[in-house]
Design an enzyme around this catalytic site. Structure first.
Site, PDB file in Angstrom:
ATOM      1  N   LYS A 112       2.997 -21.458  24.138  1.00  0.00           N
ATOM      2  CA  LYS A 112       3.831 -20.260  24.238  1.00  0.00           C
ATOM      3  C   LYS A 112       4.208 -20.055  25.704  1.00  0.00           C
ATOM      4  O   LYS A 112       3.525 -20.536  26.594  1.00  0.00           O
ATOM      5  CB  LYS A 112       3.066 -19.047  23.730  1.00  0.00           C
ATOM      6  CG  LYS A 112       2.851 -19.100  22.213  1.00  0.00           C
ATOM      7  CD  LYS A 112       2.373 -17.787  21.682  1.00  0.00           C
ATOM      8  CE  LYS A 112       2.204 -17.827  20.172  1.00  0.00           C
ATOM      9  NZ  LYS A 112       3.457 -17.846  19.421  1.00  0.00           N
ATOM     10  N   HIS A 172       1.849 -27.879  11.563  1.00  0.00           N
ATOM     11  CA  HIS A 172       3.195 -28.404  11.833  1.00  0.00           C
ATOM     12  C   HIS A 172       3.172 -29.764  12.536  1.00  0.00           C
ATOM     13  O   HIS A 172       3.838 -30.705  12.120  1.00  0.00           O
ATOM     14  CB  HIS A 172       3.996 -27.442  12.712  1.00  0.00           C
ATOM     15  CG  HIS A 172       4.047 -26.038  12.204  1.00  0.00           C
ATOM     16  ND1 HIS A 172       4.144 -25.727  10.877  1.00  0.00           N
ATOM     17  CD2 HIS A 172       4.015 -24.853  12.858  1.00  0.00           C
ATOM     18  CE1 HIS A 172       4.174 -24.408  10.736  1.00  0.00           C
ATOM     19  NE2 HIS A 172       4.093 -23.858  11.922  1.00  0.00           N
ATOM     20  N   LYS A 184       0.253 -19.964   5.733  1.00  0.00           N
ATOM     21  CA  LYS A 184      -0.712 -20.479   6.696  1.00  0.00           C
ATOM     22  C   LYS A 184      -1.321 -19.303   7.462  1.00  0.00           C
ATOM     23  O   LYS A 184      -0.698 -18.237   7.479  1.00  0.00           O
ATOM     24  CB  LYS A 184      -0.045 -21.475   7.631  1.00  0.00           C
ATOM     25  CG  LYS A 184       0.924 -20.807   8.617  1.00  0.00           C
ATOM     26  CD  LYS A 184       1.194 -21.656   9.804  1.00  0.00           C
ATOM     27  CE  LYS A 184       1.499 -20.792  10.979  1.00  0.00           C
ATOM     28  NZ  LYS A 184       1.918 -21.340  12.182  1.00  0.00           N
ATOM     29  N   ARG A 201       0.806  -1.233   0.000  1.00  0.00           N
ATOM     30  CA  ARG A 201       0.000   0.000   0.000  1.00  0.00           C
ATOM     31  C   ARG A 201       0.832   1.272   0.000  1.00  0.00           C
ATOM     32  O   ARG A 201       0.367   2.313  -0.406  1.00  0.00           O
ATOM     33  CB  ARG A 201      -0.890   0.017   1.254  1.00  0.00           C
ATOM     34  CG  ARG A 201      -1.992  -0.993   1.208  1.00  0.00           C
ATOM     35  CD  ARG A 201      -2.939  -0.792   2.352  1.00  0.00           C
ATOM     36  NE  ARG A 201      -2.507  -1.526   3.524  1.00  0.00           N
ATOM     37  CZ  ARG A 201      -3.338  -2.038   4.425  1.00  0.00           C
ATOM     38  NH1 ARG A 201      -4.628  -1.877   4.295  1.00  0.00           N
ATOM     39  NH2 ARG A 201      -2.880  -2.697   5.466  1.00  0.00           N
ATOM     40  N   HIS A 253       6.165 -24.162   6.803  1.00  0.00           N
ATOM     41  CA  HIS A 253       7.618 -23.979   6.728  1.00  0.00           C
ATOM     42  C   HIS A 253       8.385 -25.050   7.488  1.00  0.00           C
ATOM     43  O   HIS A 253       9.571 -25.255   7.249  1.00  0.00           O
ATOM     44  CB  HIS A 253       8.024 -22.564   7.166  1.00  0.00           C
ATOM     45  CG  HIS A 253       7.941 -22.345   8.636  1.00  0.00           C
ATOM     46  ND1 HIS A 253       6.783 -21.950   9.249  1.00  0.00           N
ATOM     47  CD2 HIS A 253       8.863 -22.481   9.618  1.00  0.00           C
ATOM     48  CE1 HIS A 253       7.010 -21.839  10.546  1.00  0.00           C
ATOM     49  NE2 HIS A 253       8.260 -22.156  10.802  1.00  0.00           N
ATOM     50  N   ASP A 257      -2.976 -22.868  15.273  1.00  0.00           N
ATOM     51  CA  ASP A 257      -1.764 -22.240  14.752  1.00  0.00           C
ATOM     52  C   ASP A 257      -0.641 -23.248  14.540  1.00  0.00           C
ATOM     53  O   ASP A 257       0.176 -23.087  13.638  1.00  0.00           O
ATOM     54  CB  ASP A 257      -1.316 -21.145  15.744  1.00  0.00           C
ATOM     55  CG  ASP A 257      -0.232 -20.248  15.173  1.00  0.00           C
ATOM     56  OD1 ASP A 257      -0.314 -19.936  13.970  1.00  0.00           O
ATOM     57  OD2 ASP A 257       0.689 -19.869  15.913  1.00  0.00           O
ATOM     58  N   LYS A 298      12.453 -27.588   6.802  1.00  0.00           N
ATOM     59  CA  LYS A 298      13.595 -27.726   7.719  1.00  0.00           C
ATOM     60  C   LYS A 298      14.360 -29.015   7.419  1.00  0.00           C
ATOM     61  O   LYS A 298      13.760 -30.066   7.206  1.00  0.00           O
ATOM     62  CB  LYS A 298      13.108 -27.763   9.174  1.00  0.00           C
ATOM     63  CG  LYS A 298      12.588 -26.430   9.660  1.00  0.00           C
ATOM     64  CD  LYS A 298      12.152 -26.539  11.115  1.00  0.00           C
ATOM     65  CE  LYS A 298      11.511 -25.260  11.597  1.00  0.00           C
ATOM     66  NZ  LYS A 298      12.434 -24.149  11.737  1.00  0.00           N
ATOM     67  N   GLU A 330       7.448 -22.870  22.641  1.00  0.00           N
ATOM     68  CA  GLU A 330       8.054 -21.550  22.432  1.00  0.00           C
ATOM     69  C   GLU A 330       8.236 -20.902  23.798  1.00  0.00           C
ATOM     70  O   GLU A 330       7.408 -21.108  24.694  1.00  0.00           O
ATOM     71  CB  GLU A 330       7.134 -20.675  21.588  1.00  0.00           C
ATOM     72  CG  GLU A 330       6.985 -21.146  20.158  1.00  0.00           C
ATOM     73  CD  GLU A 330       6.018 -20.259  19.399  1.00  0.00           C
ATOM     74  OE1 GLU A 330       6.484 -19.412  18.621  1.00  0.00           O
ATOM     75  OE2 GLU A 330       4.809 -20.396  19.598  1.00  0.00           O
TER      76      GLU A 330
HETATM   77  N1  LIG Z   1       5.050 -13.299  10.695  1.00  0.00           N
HETATM   78  C1  LIG Z   1       5.324 -14.573  10.783  1.00  0.00           C
HETATM   79  O1  LIG Z   1       6.295 -14.986  11.399  1.00  0.00           O
HETATM   80  C2  LIG Z   1       4.437 -15.592  10.090  1.00  0.00           C
HETATM   81  C3  LIG Z   1       4.705 -16.946  10.291  1.00  0.00           C
HETATM   82  C4  LIG Z   1       3.930 -17.890   9.622  1.00  0.00           C
HETATM   83  C5  LIG Z   1       2.926 -17.487   8.774  1.00  0.00           C
HETATM   84  N2  LIG Z   1       2.662 -16.164   8.610  1.00  0.00           N
HETATM   85  C6  LIG Z   1       1.588 -15.783   7.683  1.00  0.00           C
HETATM   86  O2  LIG Z   1       2.121 -14.928   6.686  1.00  0.00           O
HETATM   87  C7  LIG Z   1       1.167 -13.959   6.293  1.00  0.00           C
HETATM   88  C8  LIG Z   1       1.755 -12.574   6.519  1.00  0.00           C
HETATM   89  O3  LIG Z   1       2.046 -12.423   7.885  1.00  0.00           O
HETATM   90  P1  LIG Z   1       2.782 -11.140   8.481  1.00  0.00           P
HETATM   91  O4  LIG Z   1       3.089 -11.435   9.898  1.00  0.00           O
HETATM   92  O5  LIG Z   1       3.891 -10.719   7.588  1.00  0.00           O
HETATM   93  O6  LIG Z   1       1.599 -10.053   8.421  1.00  0.00           O
HETATM   94  P2  LIG Z   1       1.696  -8.495   8.576  1.00  0.00           P
HETATM   95  O7  LIG Z   1       2.971  -8.108   9.236  1.00  0.00           O
HETATM   96  O8  LIG Z   1       0.406  -8.049   9.178  1.00  0.00           O
HETATM   97  O9  LIG Z   1       1.752  -8.005   7.052  1.00  0.00           O
HETATM   98  C9  LIG Z   1       0.642  -8.027   6.211  1.00  0.00           C
HETATM   99  C10 LIG Z   1       0.991  -7.392   4.883  1.00  0.00           C
HETATM  100  O10 LIG Z   1      -0.171  -7.338   4.052  1.00  0.00           O
HETATM  101  C11 LIG Z   1      -0.354  -5.998   3.605  1.00  0.00           C
HETATM  102  N3  LIG Z   1      -1.785  -5.715   3.471  1.00  0.00           N
HETATM  103  C12 LIG Z   1      -2.772  -5.979   4.371  1.00  0.00           C
HETATM  104  N4  LIG Z   1      -3.965  -5.631   3.866  1.00  0.00           N
HETATM  105  C13 LIG Z   1      -3.726  -5.106   2.635  1.00  0.00           C
HETATM  106  C14 LIG Z   1      -4.546  -4.572   1.614  1.00  0.00           C
HETATM  107  N5  LIG Z   1      -5.885  -4.496   1.750  1.00  0.00           N
HETATM  108  N6  LIG Z   1      -3.983  -4.168   0.469  1.00  0.00           N
HETATM  109  C15 LIG Z   1      -2.639  -4.229   0.304  1.00  0.00           C
HETATM  110  N7  LIG Z   1      -1.792  -4.733   1.251  1.00  0.00           N
HETATM  111  C16 LIG Z   1      -2.334  -5.164   2.385  1.00  0.00           C
HETATM  112  C17 LIG Z   1       0.289  -5.131   4.645  1.00  0.00           C
HETATM  113  O11 LIG Z   1       0.606  -3.894   4.050  1.00  0.00           O
HETATM  114  P3  LIG Z   1       0.780  -2.556   4.926  1.00  0.00           P
HETATM  115  O12 LIG Z   1       2.161  -2.601   5.477  1.00  0.00           O
HETATM  116  O13 LIG Z   1       0.611  -1.460   3.949  1.00  0.00           O
HETATM  117  O14 LIG Z   1      -0.274  -2.588   6.012  1.00  0.00           O
HETATM  118  C18 LIG Z   1       1.521  -5.969   4.984  1.00  0.00           C
HETATM  119  O15 LIG Z   1       2.508  -5.802   3.997  1.00  0.00           O
HETATM  120  C19 LIG Z   1      -0.084 -14.249   7.118  1.00  0.00           C
HETATM  121  O16 LIG Z   1      -0.941 -15.077   6.381  1.00  0.00           O
HETATM  122  C20 LIG Z   1       0.451 -14.990   8.329  1.00  0.00           C
HETATM  123  O17 LIG Z   1      -0.525 -15.843   8.888  1.00  0.00           O
HETATM  124  C21 LIG Z   1       3.404 -15.215   9.248  1.00  0.00           C
END
Ligand SMILES: NC(=O)c1ccc[n+]([C@@H]2O[C@H](COP(=O)([O-])OP(=O)(O)OC[C@H]3O[C@@H](n4cnc5c(N)ncnc54)[C@H](OP(=O)(O)O)[C@@H]3O)[C@@H](O)[C@H]2O)c1
Length: 512
Positions: A364, A266, A174, A67, A204, A261, A208, A242
């Site tokens: 956790k 996993h 996921k 965005r 993921h 989760d 591993k 964790e």
């Molecule tokens: N973080 C982890 O360690 C982790 C681990 C396993 C799985 N996941 C999965 O990976 C995915 C991403 O996780 P995350 O932690 O990276 O999430 P996050 O930090 O909340 O990031 C979400 C991203 O999506 C963008 N976004 C949200 N709504 C949008 C919209 N309407 N239009 C355009 N962009 C939009 C956000 O942009 P803005 O910055 O502009 O808001 C941001 O770049 C999720 O499905 C989560 O379940 C994450």
């Protein structure tokens, strides 16, 4: 050097030789949600690490979609910082300079048709400038509620079409659904746009090294498989613990909880790999077929009240620091019933495993960060020793240490030197760090490379995802109707109810 004699073909030249590095062909990766936590900490660094290892094609392209009102240069700077902070391999300017040639940024929201048209134009431009050949993977690193809209936009703007020998693939993070019904619904949306072989669902853990080693340990050796069954195994414990709390992820975590989760994906995948039969090959279909047989044969205990436990962390001490409880965390409703700890007992109704409990637990704010699979064996059917000699002897076990201290431990009894006869547990250890000079790639490196190569071995299929929800749904429904999660102090190993659950079976949890 002369070719290997006798066999004719030189294995070093054999394209099927799996020891050779696999290098992706002309291609690019589009990351939706590129400003997010996952992208910054894992995806962008993994792309750089692959480039640094020489596993990406020269014209590889990376397109970020988000965005923010950024220029290409702003995006490149964000990638640069993420790489410098989180990549596994050292930063090399020449690798960076090559990677930056193919970096583009597209600004927009997921419902913005013009942004998707700009994305289409960008991909066309990269095909010409970088020689990506129309081959693009779309990585949905976005909030799960946005999966359908992004998939539909890809279809609407012709981005999912594979024309004239090129490929298009979708990579989905996921959680894949919230329960069986929502997973089926999501699968329907995905498969209206993409064929099954175009879809790569990320778990993921499967990327591993230690998880892939389960297959090597079981099927490349002779000493484990003959005892890997109900005649010798007493029970199996699979733990993912964790030490951290939910951090700033209240919005994601509350209402989802530990079982959805971690167990749904996993831990059930680890269980399937531990329990499955030898696959006919290591191709994606053969592997998935064996995992699906295990997941399809899982039986839930009749009394879910006494064979499942959910918990919530309360305030306590962790790493010498006082920490708050789940209900005091920012953004969490003080009445939340979300589980931050879950333990369940499952059985696998087949000839190999009938009657052997599989105990799965995750949580956790537990004692320490550790993931392991412990296959615990029955006691010797007869002991020629006095009972005093074996008082300190536990059960034999093979423990696959998934993280952080990657390796395998075999635990068995041994005579204590100097005594006339006293037997105590000892361990034989294999540690990756000591046995191999090669360091393990990050899971996301392996998985992104597999996507670019179209290798689907390490990605759960539709059926596996749905079978896993079928296992979890009745448990979640039971929990919804019955009481609240038990409280446990942060820094401990979970609620006492979980200890009582195993004690009723005459067993106890390992303290890894
Ligand atoms: N973080 C982890 O360690 C982790 C681990 C396993 C799985 N996941 C999965 O990976 C995915 C991403 O996780 P995350 O932690 O990276 O999430 P996050 O930090 O909340 O990031 C979400 C991203 O999506 C963008 N976004 C949200 N709504 C949008 C919209 N309407 N239009 C355009 N962009 C939009 C956000 O942009 P803005 O910055 O502009 O808001 C941001 O770049 C999720 O499905 C989560 O379940 C994450």
């Amino acid at each position: 050097m002369s070719p290997v004699s006798g066999s004719g073909a030189n294995p070093l030249r054999d394209p099927a030789d799996r020891r050779l590095p696999r290098i992706a062909g002309p291609s690019g990766l589009v990351i939706f949600g590129v400003t997010g936590d996952l992208s910054r900490k894992k995806l962008m660094p993994a792309v750089y690490d692959l480039a640094n290892r020489g596993l990406l094609p020269p014209g590889f392209s990376l397109v970020g979609f988000a965005r923010r009102d950024w220029e290409h240069e702003d995006f490149a700077e964000v990638v640069h910082d993420a790489v410098k902070e989180h990549s596994r391999t050292p930063f090399r300017e020449e690798v960076w300079q090559q990677l930056i040639q193919g970096m583009r940024f597209v600004q927009g929201t997921f419902d913005d048709d013009e942004a998707f048209e700009r994305l289409r134009a960008t991909i066309g431009e990269l095909d010409k400038a970088q020689g990506t050949g129309g081959n693009f993977a779309f990585y949905l690193s976005v909030p799960p509620r946005s999966f359908p809209v992004v998939i539909q936009q890809l279809k609407k703007h012709g981005l999912a079409d594979q024309s004239s020998g090129s490929w298009r693939r979708a990579v989905i993070e996921k959680p894949f659904g919230h329960d069986l019904a929502s997973a089926e619904e999501l699968n329907k949306v995905v498969h209206e746009v993409f064929e099954p072989d175009q879809v790569f669902r990320i778990d993921h853990y499967l990327g591993k090294e230690t998880v892939q080693n389960i297959l090597a340990l079981r099927f490349a050796n002779t000493m484990f498989e003959p005892i890997w069954n109900r005649s010798f195994v007493d029970h199996v414990q699979i733990t993912m613990a964790e030490d951290i709390g939910i951090g700033g992820r209240a919005g994601y975590y509350d209402g989802i909880g530990a079982a959805r989760d971690v167990i749904q994906n996993h831990l059930l995948q680890l269980m399937a790999l531990t329990a499955m039969e030898e696959p006919a090959s290591f191709g994606a279909d053969a592997l998935a077929a064996e995992k699906e047989k295990v997941l399809g044969a899982v039986r839930l205990p009749k009394d879910l009240g006494s064979s499942t436990v959910r918990g919530q962390y309360a305030a306590g001490w962790q790493g010498g620091e006082k920490v708050i409880g789940y209900l005091e965390e920012d953004g969490i409703d003080a009445k939340s019933k979300t589980d931050t700890y879950a333990a369940i007992k499952l059985e696998v109704d087949n000839r190999r495993w009938a009657g052997v409990p599989f105990y799965l637990r995750t949580g956790k704010r537990l004692g320490r960060r550790v993931t392991e699979i412990a296959v615990v064996f029955q006691r010797a059917p007869h002991s020629p020793f006095d009972t005093t000699a074996t008082e300190e002897l536990g059960q034999n076990a093979v423990v696959i240490r998934v993280q952080p201290d990657e390796g395998v431990t075999v635990r068995f009894g041994s005579k204590v030197p100097g005594t006339s006869m006293e037997i105590r547990d000892v361990s034989m250890d294999f540690a990756y760090g000591e046995s191999f000079t090669e360091s393990s790639p990050e899971a996301y490196e392996r998985l992104i490379l597999d996507v670019l190569l179209g290798d689907a071995n390490l990605f759960p299929r539709t059926e596996e995802v749905e079978l896993s929800w079928k296992i979890l749904d009745p448990i979640e429904q039971y929990w919804d109707k019955h009481g609240r999660p038990a409280q446990y102090k942060s820094g401990t190993w979970g609620p006492v109810e979980a200890d009582e659950m195993l004690a009723r079976d005459g067993r106890s949890w390992r303290r890894p």
